[in-house]
Each structure stands twice: as structure tokens, then as C-alpha cells.
Design a protein around this motif. Structure first.
Motif, PDB file in Angstrom:
ATOM      1  N   ARG A   3      52.958  55.977  40.009  1.00 18.88           N
ATOM      2  CA  ARG A   3      52.753  56.053  38.565  1.00 18.88           C
ATOM      3  C   ARG A   3      51.348  56.521  38.254  1.00 18.88           C
ATOM      4  O   ARG A   3      50.401  56.226  38.976  1.00 18.88           O
ATOM      5  CB  ARG A   3      52.956  54.645  37.976  1.00 18.88           C
ATOM      6  N   LYS A   4      51.200  57.244  37.162  1.00 14.54           N
ATOM      7  CA  LYS A   4      49.865  57.649  36.721  1.00 14.54           C
ATOM      8  C   LYS A   4      49.071  56.428  36.249  1.00 14.54           C
ATOM      9  O   LYS A   4      47.903  56.261  36.579  1.00 14.54           O
ATOM     10  CB  LYS A   4      50.008  58.668  35.592  1.00 14.54           C
ATOM     11  N   ILE A  63      45.093  53.545  38.089  1.00 18.14           N
ATOM     12  CA  ILE A  63      45.299  54.953  37.711  1.00 18.14           C
ATOM     13  C   ILE A  63      45.520  55.735  39.000  1.00 18.14           C
ATOM     14  O   ILE A  63      44.725  55.613  39.941  1.00 18.14           O
ATOM     15  CB  ILE A  63      44.068  55.499  36.941  1.00 18.14           C
ATOM     16  N   ASP A  64      46.602  56.491  39.053  1.00 23.88           N
ATOM     17  CA  ASP A  64      46.954  57.228  40.273  1.00 23.88           C
ATOM     18  C   ASP A  64      47.012  56.312  41.492  1.00 23.88           C
ATOM     19  O   ASP A  64      46.573  56.687  42.581  1.00 23.88           O
ATOM     20  CB  ASP A  64      45.922  58.339  40.536  1.00 23.88           C
ATOM     21  N   GLY A  65      47.499  55.096  41.309  1.00 24.58           N
ATOM     22  CA  GLY A  65      47.635  54.168  42.434  1.00 24.58           C
ATOM     23  C   GLY A  65      46.334  53.501  42.850  1.00 24.58           C
ATOM     24  O   GLY A  65      46.323  52.682  43.767  1.00 24.58           O
ATOM     25  N   LYS A  66      45.243  53.818  42.187  1.00 25.52           N
ATOM     26  CA  LYS A  66      43.942  53.235  42.545  1.00 25.52           C
ATOM     27  C   LYS A  66      43.557  52.218  41.476  1.00 25.52           C
ATOM     28  O   LYS A  66      43.543  52.547  40.284  1.00 25.52           O
ATOM     29  CB  LYS A  66      42.900  54.356  42.620  1.00 25.52           C
ATOM     30  N   VAL A  75      35.869  49.356  37.606  1.00 23.16           N
ATOM     31  CA  VAL A  75      35.281  50.695  37.734  1.00 23.16           C
ATOM     32  C   VAL A  75      34.674  51.109  36.383  1.00 23.16           C
ATOM     33  O   VAL A  75      35.291  50.895  35.330  1.00 23.16           O
ATOM     34  CB  VAL A  75      36.367  51.707  38.180  1.00 23.16           C
ATOM     35  N   LYS A  76      33.475  51.664  36.433  1.00 22.37           N
ATOM     36  CA  LYS A  76      32.782  52.068  35.193  1.00 22.37           C
ATOM     37  C   LYS A  76      33.595  53.121  34.439  1.00 22.37           C
ATOM     38  O   LYS A  76      34.263  53.961  35.067  1.00 22.37           O
ATOM     39  CB  LYS A  76      31.415  52.659  35.541  1.00 22.37           C
ATOM     40  N   ARG A  79      33.634  56.716  35.528  1.00 19.31           N
ATOM     41  CA  ARG A  79      34.222  57.033  36.835  1.00 19.31           C
ATOM     42  C   ARG A  79      35.745  56.914  36.830  1.00 19.31           C
ATOM     43  O   ARG A  79      36.389  57.044  37.854  1.00 19.31           O
ATOM     44  CB  ARG A  79      33.610  56.132  37.907  1.00 19.31           C
ATOM     45  N   ARG A  80      36.325  56.645  35.655  1.00 21.33           N
ATOM     46  CA  ARG A  80      37.789  56.519  35.593  1.00 21.33           C
ATOM     47  C   ARG A  80      38.467  57.866  35.325  1.00 21.33           C
ATOM     48  O   ARG A  80      39.681  57.960  35.272  1.00 21.33           O
ATOM     49  CB  ARG A  80      38.194  55.498  34.518  1.00 21.33           C
ATOM     50  N   ARG A  81      37.699  58.896  35.030  1.00 23.18           N
ATOM     51  CA  ARG A  81      38.221  60.245  34.736  1.00 23.18           C
ATOM     52  C   ARG A  81      39.242  60.206  33.588  1.00 23.18           C
ATOM     53  O   ARG A  81      40.341  60.739  33.680  1.00 23.18           O
ATOM     54  CB  ARG A  81      38.838  60.883  35.986  1.00 23.18           C
TER      55      ARG A  81
END
Ligand code: ATP
Length: 350
Positions: A3-4, A63-66, A75-76, A79-81
Motif C-alpha cells: 500500500r502507498k 508510506i510505501d511500506g516504510k 520521521v521529520k 523527509r516523508r516526501r
């Protein structure tokens, strides 16, 4: 399939206010989710939590499995794009449209081609030198969107991006935004108060109420099979009839009506939801009749308000008809119901 976006059991309180209660959402890559709900239900808090501007009390966000938020992980935002379009767009007033778009790009990518491509994407070619105060509200919204999309974010979050715009511009820009997102294959979340916007733009709609996500569904299922009566009334217009349900069929004064969902138990006094376009006006013979109170004309369609016979014990019924049909107050018309309906148990008496 990965999943995204995966949001699991998110909680966030501000003092005594539970802004998010156990919110879970899964969104596939390239899909658009609309978050719909009344003011104060937690929509912005959800978006800001995903973007990293708000720190939830518990839960996880991936996000993207991370994992970008979870136990011992936060995560800041940068840095999450994620591309974030805040409520009302808000451009930097001292920067031109092009400079606003370039702002979020790494220096090496801040070249004319890249910025011109983004201007073209949102239909604003040639207007890069304009300052924000020289742009209309809709043009500012487009630049805000281009700024959010410029760094090719993996996820775009938009908080009521069209709220300040008039109806015509809103509809046009909605389509432009959808095209732009489709063009770059972006996954997106749009927060909105506007049910029409949610149903027309999104692949999935999440309905929030008091910090909870009460239903996540595709637009057609949400409209045709709302999880409860409040959602039925919130998403679209609804007439509520009281009628017995036996053996999966509603026994209404309008005849037997099939249920849209087959998991409803027999009930002698169910609340039945009928949409305005399900009522069909015809000749008054051999049918339940109503008297036209007024017609409100919307251009493409019109809503006819009918007063029903007192002995039926019903409220006035609203019927959607084509804009070309004409009814005069006082006319008597026949009425029937077309299609499947949803039924709910009567609300518990406190
Ligand atoms: P709207 O549609 O009006 O923008 P919303 O659905 O986006 O509302 P949120 O802004 O997420 O709602 O707010 C959810 C609840 O949390 C509200 O009761 C709000 O007052 C409260 N809230 C939000 N941010 C804060 C904050 N920083 N401090 C205290 N309370 C807050």
C-alpha cells in the motif's frame, strides 16, 4: 500488494478533545481518498499527522511500506516526501509564482524547464513572473498545487484546496487537479466539507465523525449503502420512511421494496432511507399521491417538495426531477419508488 499509505489505529488528543480516535486508513498507489466530515471532526488533524506536522499519541503511519510514525519512530516532515497543500493555499507573498514553485525544490532542480513544466501542468504557462497579489484566487490555488507537486512527492495531501472559490471555478479546478494528479500518477488525499467534491473526485471516501473514521468506501457504495442513518443523511439527501422489513423486503406504503444489503434482520418499524432520485412522479391513479408544495430549480435538475396525505403520517418528501419538468404548487401527483433501499434499526431511545 504494497500500500502507498497505511494508517493504523491513530489516536490524537488536544487536552480533553479527542481529535482522532482509532483511525485506520489504507490507500493504494495512484488512488485518491477524500476525507469528508463536519467541522471539527478531525480531518485536518489526520492530514497534519500524516504529513508529520502533528505528533499522534499512538498508532502507526507507513508510506510505501516504510514506517514514518510509530513506537520510537517519527520521521521529520521534510523527509516523508509528501506534498502538502494547506487550507487556502497560502503562497509566499514576496515570491513570484515561479519562485513559489521553486521553493520546495532542491537548488539543482530549480531550473526554468522544471518550473515551466509545473506551470504548464496546472494550466498557468507564461504567468510565472506574476506576484501572488496579481493572481486570482483560483490561480493562487493552482500555484500552491504546483508547488506541492514540484518535488514529485510520493503522496499529495490537500486540505480543502478549493474552499475559497466560487462554484464554477471550483468545478473547473477540481478537474484540472484530478488530471494533474493522474498525469504524474500521484496518490492523494483531499480533505473537504463538500460531498459532491468527495463523491466526484475520489476513488475512496472516508467519512469522519467526532474523531472517528465511521466508513471508508468507494463513492457508489458509500452513497448506496451508508453504514448508518447519520451517514446516509450526511452524504447526499435522504427521505426517511418508517416501515416493517420482513424476509429481506421492505413493506412500505409505496409497495414492496428490495433491500440494498441482505444482512438486515426482520424489524416491525425499520427506518428506510430513500434518495430523492429514487422517487418517480407519475399519474395519480392507483398510486400513493402527494401534493406539490414547491419546486426548487437548479438548472440541470430540480427538487419537488410534496406534501403527503395526512393519514400516511409522513413528512414532506423531496423528489429530484429533470430541470425540464414543470410542476405547479397544488398539483396532485402519483409517487412510486424505484430501486433498492437501505434499512436501519430504529434509534435506541435514551
Ligand atoms: P474544519 O473542517 O473546521 O477544518 P476539522 O475536521 O479539520 O475541522 P480539526 O482541525 O482536525 O477538525 O480539529 C479536530 C478537533 O481538535 C477540534 O475540536 C479542534 O478544536 C481540535 N484541535 C485541533 N487542533 C488543535 C490544537 N492545536 N489545539 C487544541 N485543539 C485543537
Amino acid at each position: 500488494m504494497q500500500r502507498k499509505l497505511e494508517v493504523q489505529a491513530l489516536h490524537k488528543a488536544f487536552g480533553d478533545v479527542q481529535a482522532l480516535k482509532n483511525v485506520s486508513i489504507n490507500l493504494d498507489a495512484g488512488n485518491m481518498l477524500a476525507v469528508l466530515g463536519p467541522s471539527g471532526c478531525g480531518k485536518t488533524t489526520l492530514l497534519r499527522s500524516i504529513a508529520g506536522f502533528e505528533t499522534p499519541d499512538s498508532g502507526t503511519i507507513s508510506i510505501d511500506g516504510k514506517m514514518v510514525f510509530g513506537p520510537r519512530t517519527n520521521v521529520k516532515p521534510e523527509r516523508r516526501r509528501i506534498g502538502y497543500v494547506p487550507q487556502d493555499g497560502v503562497l509566499f507573498p514576496h515570491l513570484s509564482a515561479a519562485q513559489n514553485i521553486g521553493f520546495g525544490l532542491p537548488k539543482a532542480q530549480r531550473h526554468h524547464d522544471r518550473i515551466n513544466n509545473m506551470l504548464a501542468l496546472v494550466g498557468m504557462s507564461g504567468l510565472g513572473d506574476r506576484m501572488p497579489h496579481e493572481l486570482s484566487g483560483g490561480q493562487q490555488q493552482r500555484i500552491a498545487l504546483a508547488r506541492a507537486l514540484a518535488p514529485s512527492p510520493s503522496l499529495v495531501l490537500m486540505d480543502e484546496p478549493f474552499s475559497a472559490l466560487d462554484a464554477g471555478l471550483r468545478a473547473a479546478l477540481r478537474q484540472d487537479v484530478k488530471n494533474s494528479l493522474d498525469h504524474i500518477g500521484a496518490t492523494a488525499i483531499i480533505v473537504t466539507h463538500d460531498q459532491e467534491e468527495a463523491l466526484s473526485m475520489a476513488d475512496l471516501v472516508a467519512v469522519m465523525r467526532n474523531g472517528e473514521c465511521v466508513q471508508v468506501d468507494d463513492p457508489i457504495s458509500l452513497y448506496k449503502r451508508p453504514a448508518d442513518m447519520d451517514i446516509a443523511r450526511f452524504v447526499g439527501e435522504a427521505t426517511i420512511l418508517q416501515a416493517p422489513v420482513m424476509g429481506g423486503t421492505v413493506h412500505s406504503p409505496f409497495g414492496q421494496l428490495p433491500l440494498a444489503s441482505n444482512d438486515f434482520c426482520d424489524c416491525h418499524n425499520a427506518y428506510v432511507v430513500v434518495r430523492p432520485e429514487q422517487f418517480i412522479i407519475g399519474q395519480p391513479d392507483n398510486q400513493i399521491c402527494g401534493q406539490v408544495v414547491r419546486t426548487v430549480f437548479y438548472g440541470h435538475d430540480a427538487m419537488v417538495c410534496l406534501k403527503m396525505d395526512d393519514k400516511l403520517g409522513m413528512d414532506n418528501i423531496h423528489v429530484r426531477v429533470s430541470g425540464a419538468q414543470r410542476f405547479t404548487p397544488g398539483d396532485t401527483v402519483g409517487l412510486k419508488i424505484d430501486g433498492e433501499v437501505m434499512a436501519y434499526a430504529p434509534p435506541a431511545v435514551a
